[in-house]
Structure formats: structure tokens, C-alpha cells
Design an enzyme around this catalytic site. Structure first.
Site, short mmCIF file in Angstrom:
data_model
loop_
_atom_site.label_atom_id
_atom_site.label_comp_id
_atom_site.label_asym_id
_atom_site.label_seq_id
_atom_site.Cartn_x
_atom_site.Cartn_y
_atom_site.Cartn_z
N GLU A 1 11.13 5.86 1.29
CA GLU A 1 11.17 5.43 0.34
C GLU A 1 11.64 6.51 -0.79
OE1 GLU A 1 7.78 4.11 -2.76
OE2 GLU A 1 7.51 3.10 -0.73
N HIS B 1 8.70 -0.77 -5.15
CA HIS B 1 7.45 -0.37 -5.39
C HIS B 1 7.16 -0.56 -6.76
CE1 HIS B 1 4.58 3.28 -4.02
NE2 HIS B 1 3.86 2.35 -4.86
N SER C 1 0.93 -1.24 0.02
CA SER C 1 -0.10 0.02 0.06
C SER C 1 0.84 1.15 0.04
CB SER C 1 -0.84 -0.22 1.18
OG SER C 1 -0.54 -0.01 2.54
N ARG C 2 1.23 1.89 1.13
CA ARG C 2 2.01 2.92 1.43
C ARG C 2 3.06 2.64 2.54
NH1 ARG C 2 1.25 4.20 -3.19
NH2 ARG C 2 0.40 5.87 -4.00
#
Ligand code: DGY
Length: 329
Positions: free
Chosen positions: A269, A288, A239-240
């Protein structure tokens, strides 16, 4: 008539870029890394439209640097936590995103992480590459079965539901925690609702996170939550990154409080090469890439271009995250 001026913060697949180039006077940032903040602030000056990525922080300063001509911000992602939507709304600027089209691709990848973690695929490949494979071993690289295990879905939106469908095919039990999801629909998806996050964490063998990043979900998976999980649990996050408290996760993995984490997203990130997470043998991190299939990234670029072009024409964006900018229109 002059074409509208747009700034595109990275090279996106040609399907979308060609649409933008045909209709606009487009400047595209062609570097591998995102435009540095001062460059972004300079490049947006006087533009009519902005196509940005999740790596660009689009806040009030950027919107003001763009100036009054800016009439659309199109984010090349379904997630839009990188955009200050309230600031855009306050300026009457619609913000577009790319929902729906990356659901199945992202769920494919989350399931791939689940399988890789359960059956030690990456460790096995590293073992062979390192020249350690000398014989078939009855105790070599034993993992855990996926069939018959319980998948705990944190978030039962489009991607959570797509995970539930995959899990059904693997004979898994599916439980979910999502206070916003209607239980009747979950029953149809073959999933059982859990009243609390804690109850889900205590039951799940695999915990897969599928919530957007908001004030409410920031550090949803923190030290307290991780303490509820089974010591054999595997955490998957596509997701994040900030939905999981990274320090708490490092501690939980290092102490054996949970068994393994497979992360497509991290906080920070990108993750620095010397980050503590990467020193842990029970953590798999990939950059990602859950939506990174040729077909899906092309569809995302087309959808982002459609949002951008609709905004430039003064039309309603096909996928707008702040429809309140249109008032009663
Ligand atoms: C998104 O779209 O929000 C993903 O994280 C990247 O595709």
C-alpha cells in the site's frame, strides 16, 4: 515557559491541529506524501511529542532519534501496526490511538463495497461512461442479491459487530469467526459463531475481514483459506492489506476460485498502478478510505490531539494501547 515541541507528520483536520497549535510549538509536515524516512529521523530530534499516521513506521530507530524528551506518540488511526509498541513501552512512552469513533463510518464503507461488488455498481458506471449503454438488456450486468445471502465476518470486534447490524437490516444471515469473541454477545447481535475459519469461508457468500494486523492475523486469508471459499464468494477487506496474502488472492481471482474482491486496503500500500490485482476485472480497489468522512476524520484528529496533549502534560492518555507503561499508577 517554553511550549512543548511536537512533530505532526501530515496535515490533519483543523479541529485537531488547532488544539495542538494552541498548546505546542508544532511543526507540521505539509506535503501530500509522508515525510521520507531520513526527514522523519531528522525532524523528530529533540521533540516532546509525536503525532503520526499509519503511513509512518515508528520503530526503535525513530524513538531513539527523537531522544529522551519524547513522552508521547499519538497515532491518528485506530490500527497501530505501524508503531513498534514494545519499543515504545521499553522506553516508557505511551502510545495513543483513536478507537470507537470510526466504527460506524468504516462499517458503512465496508457495506458499500459489499453492495457495489454484488450489484456491479462500478462496472455499470464504467459501461455507461464508455458509451456502451445502447438498450435495457435482460442479461445486462446481472449481479447477486444481498438480501438472503450469508455474510461471513472474520473478526467480531467493534466494526464486525457494526457490519452484523447492517446485514440484519438487509435480511442477511450473519456468521462470524472470532476465537476471542463471547458467543452470548454474538447471539444478541444476531450472528452465529463458526468454530473454524474454514467453516465460515465455506458458508459465506460475502466474506468481510475485520481483524487488526498482528503476527497471528498476517496472511490469515491465504491460499489454503481461499481454497475453502465458494467460487461465487466475494471478499471484502477494510482492515489491513497484509491480513490477506496478495499473491494467493490474485491467483484465486484469476482462476475463478473466488468471484470478486473489493479492497480498501492492500499489500503493498499504495498499490502500484501496474500491479496484477489492478489488471483483474473482478477486483475493485479503493485507496484506504473507509474512515474518510469529514465528521469521522475530524473526530480522529481531535482524539489524536487529546492523546498527544494528555501525554505532554504527563497525564494518562484517554486512549492508550500500552497502559502497562503506567505500571500500577
Ligand atoms: C485506522 O484508523 O486504522 C484506519 O485504517 C484508517 O482510518
Amino acid at each position: 515557559m517554553n511550549k512543548p515541541r511536537v512533530y505532526v507528520t501530515r496535515v490533519v483536520p483543523e479541529g485537531g491541529l488547532a488544539m495542538i497549535r494552541a498548546a505546542c510549538d508544532a511543526e507540521v509536515w505539509a506535503e501530500e506524501l509522508p515525510p521520507p524516512r531520513p526527514v522523519l529521523l531528522e525532524k523528530v530530534h529533540g521533540i516532546d511529542g509525536l503525532l503520526c499516521l499509519l503511513t509512518d513506521q515508528i520503530d526503535a530507530e525513530v524513538l531513539d532519534a527523537a531522544g529522551p524528551r519524547l513522552r508521547v506518540v499519538s497515532n491518528h488511526a485506530v490500527g497501530y501496526d505501524n508503531v513498534d509498541v514494545a519499543a515504545a513501552t521499553a522506553r516508557g512512552i505511551p502510545v495513543g490511538n483513536t478507537p470507537g469513533i470510526l466504527t460506524e463510518t468504516t462499517a458503512d464503507f465496508a457495506f458499500a463495497l459489499l453492495m457495489a461488488a454484488a450489484r456491479r455498481v462500478v462496472e455499470g458506471a464504467d459501461y455507461v461512461r464508455a458509451g456502451k449503454w445502447r438498450t435495457w438488456g435482460p442479461m445486462l450486468l446481472l449481479g447477486h442479491d444481498v438480501h438472503g445471502a450469508t455474510l461471513g465476518l472474520v473478526g467480531m470486534g467493534r466494526i464486525g459487530q457494526a457490519m452484523a447490524r447492517r446485514a440484519a437490516g438487509f435480511g442477511m444471515k450473519v456468521v462470524y469467526y472470532d476465537p476471542y469473541f463471547d458467543a452470548a454477545r454474538a447471539a444478541a447481535a444476531g450472528a452465529e459463531g463458526s468454530d473454524t475459519l474454514e467453516a465460515l469461508l465455506a458458508e459465506a457468500d460475502f466474506i468481510s475481514v475485520h481483524v487488526p494486523l498482528t503476527g497471528e492475523t498476517h496472511h490469515l486469508i491465504d491460499a489454503r483459506a481461499l481454497a475453502k471459499a465458494k467460487p461465487t464468494a466475494v471478499l471484502i477487506n477494510t482492515s489491513r492489506g497484509p491480513v490477506v496474502d496478495t499473491d494467493a488472492l490474485v491467483d484465486a481471482l484469476a482462476s475463478g476460485q473466488i468471484a470478486y474482491a473489493a479492497l480498501d486496503v492492500t499489500d503493498p500500500e499504495p498499490l502500484p498502478a501496474d500491479h496484477r490485482l489492478l489488471a483483474l476485472p473482478n477486483c475493485l480497489v479503493v485507496p484506504h478510505i473507509a474512515s474518510a468522512s469529514w465528521a469521522t476524520r475530524t473526530r480522529m484528529a481531535v482524539m489524536a490531539a487529546e492523546n498527544l496533549l494528555a501525554g505532554l502534560r504527563g497525564e494518562r492518555l484517554p486512549n492508550c494501547v500500552n497502559p502497562e507503561v503506567y505500571g500500577s499508577r
